[in-house]
Design a protein around this motif. Structure first.
Motif, PDB file in Angstrom:
ATOM      1  N   GLY A 249      49.877   8.395   1.022  1.00  0.00           N
ATOM      2  CA  GLY A 249      49.338   9.334   0.029  1.00  0.00           C
ATOM      3  C   GLY A 249      49.848  10.764   0.189  1.00  0.00           C
TER       4      GLY A 249
ATOM      5  N   LEU B 152      53.789   3.805  -3.052  1.00  0.00           N
ATOM      6  CA  LEU B 152      54.483   4.620  -2.061  1.00  0.00           C
ATOM      7  C   LEU B 152      54.023   4.210  -0.661  1.00  0.00           C
TER       8      LEU B 152
ATOM      9  N   SER C  30      45.654   7.958  -8.673  1.00  0.00           N
ATOM     10  CA  SER C  30      47.015   7.432  -8.522  1.00  0.00           C
ATOM     11  C   SER C  30      47.966   8.365  -9.262  1.00  0.00           C
ATOM     12  N   ILE C  31      49.142   8.610  -8.701  1.00  0.00           N
ATOM     13  CA  ILE C  31      50.095   9.474  -9.435  1.00  0.00           C
ATOM     14  C   ILE C  31      51.038   8.652 -10.299  1.00  0.00           C
ATOM     15  N   GLY C  32      50.882   7.340 -10.312  1.00  0.00           N
ATOM     16  CA  GLY C  32      51.719   6.523 -11.190  1.00  0.00           C
ATOM     17  C   GLY C  32      51.704   5.074 -10.736  1.00  0.00           C
TER      18      GLY C  32
ATOM     19  N   PRO D 105      51.810  11.959  -3.031  1.00  0.00           N
ATOM     20  CA  PRO D 105      50.807  12.200  -4.081  1.00  0.00           C
ATOM     21  C   PRO D 105      49.946  13.438  -3.805  1.00  0.00           C
TER      22      PRO D 105
HETATM   23  N1  ADE Z   1      49.621   5.837  -2.268  1.00  0.00           N
HETATM   24  C1  ADE Z   1      50.606   4.938  -2.395  1.00  0.00           C
HETATM   25  N2  ADE Z   1      51.065   4.904  -3.644  1.00  0.00           N
HETATM   26  C2  ADE Z   1      50.339   5.815  -4.361  1.00  0.00           C
HETATM   27  C3  ADE Z   1      50.332   6.233  -5.715  1.00  0.00           C
HETATM   28  N3  ADE Z   1      51.169   5.722  -6.615  1.00  0.00           N
HETATM   29  N4  ADE Z   1      49.454   7.183  -6.075  1.00  0.00           N
HETATM   30  C4  ADE Z   1      48.594   7.706  -5.180  1.00  0.00           C
HETATM   31  N5  ADE Z   1      48.551   7.339  -3.900  1.00  0.00           N
HETATM   32  C5  ADE Z   1      49.418   6.401  -3.471  1.00  0.00           C
END
Ligand code: ADE
Length: 223
Positions: free
Chosen positions: A148, A145, A139-141, A151
């Motif tokens: 992906g 979203l 996860s990038i945070g 990210p």
């Molecule tokens: N897909 C949707 N949100 C995401 C997130 N925060 N990090 C990675 N993949 C995602």
């Protein structure tokens, strides 16, 4: 280094792979982005890739068959290319449920020859894909979203800039924010010319030419 990106929206990566430092790294063949359209492996005339969840609930999930086939297509090209020596590969699924991506993750990823990035859409992917095909979830945070793809770009950007020779001066990422050099802290403040702008002055120590003092000041400003 090759990134195999599995996505329903490959066009989103057009500018990313063309411009600036990433564009140059690709042109110089230090990195390669292999975009794989998941819909090419979709089912039937409509190339279906998603379906409703068993047990009910909102939203759609990405089905197994197109994703297993898409992963298979990567394996086939890999086997053709490197019969005697299989390269080091990591299969990553981008999801808000994954482990938090940090500079340490980027530093670890840079040691792979190939990274597969599966970009989810809708409510995610069938659990069997996660269980059978994925090595690691990222996860990038802590926010959700629509897919992906962003990210995946974040991961590729942060990893590609760490590849040897990608940044102008070799090793110029050594002093990045969060780097080991700075004990994982954020970098010190930077200033450039002019020395005074609308009454806002650059700290005297930076104009002093005293490198020991400048170094001390900078270390003190790490956050
Ligand atoms: N897909 C949707 N949100 C995401 C997130 N925060 N990090 C990675 N993949 C995602």
């Amino acid at each position: 280094m090759i990134f195999h990106v599995l996505t329903l929206f490959p066009e989103l990566f057009s500018d990313f792979q063309r411009e600036s430092i990433i564009g140059r790294a690709i042109e110089e063949k230090k990195a390669e982005i292999d975009l794989i359209q998941i819909r090419d492996f979709g089912l039937g005339k409509h190339r279906q890739v998603d379906d409703t969840p068993y047990g009910g609930g909102d939203g759609m999930l990405m089905r197994c068959e197109p994703l297993f086939e898409a992963f298979d297509s990567i394996e086939k090209t890999r086997k053709r290319g490197n019969e005697e020596k299989m390269k080091k590969i990591r299969r990553v699924y981008l999801t808000p449920q994954g482990r938090k991506f940090t500079q340490r993750t980027a530093e670890r990823f840079v040691h792979y020859d190939e990274i597969v990035l599966l970009c989810g859409r809708y409510e995610g992917v069938d659990q069997r894909v996660r269980d059978e095909l994925i090595d690691e979830e990222i996860s990038i945070g802590d926010y959700v979203l629509t897919g992906g793809e962003l990210p995946a770009m974040v991961v590729m950007d942060s990893v590609i800039r760490l590849l040897p020779g990608v940044l102008g001066k070799e090793g110029s990422h050594q002093f990045d924010s969060f780097s080991k050099e700075f004990g994982g802290k954020r970098e010190y403040p930077h200033y450039t010319k002019p020395a005074e702008f609308q009454g806002l002055k650059v700290p005297d120590v930076l104009l002093s030419g005293n490198h020991a003092e400048i170094e001390k000041w900078r270390r003190g400003k790490l956050r």
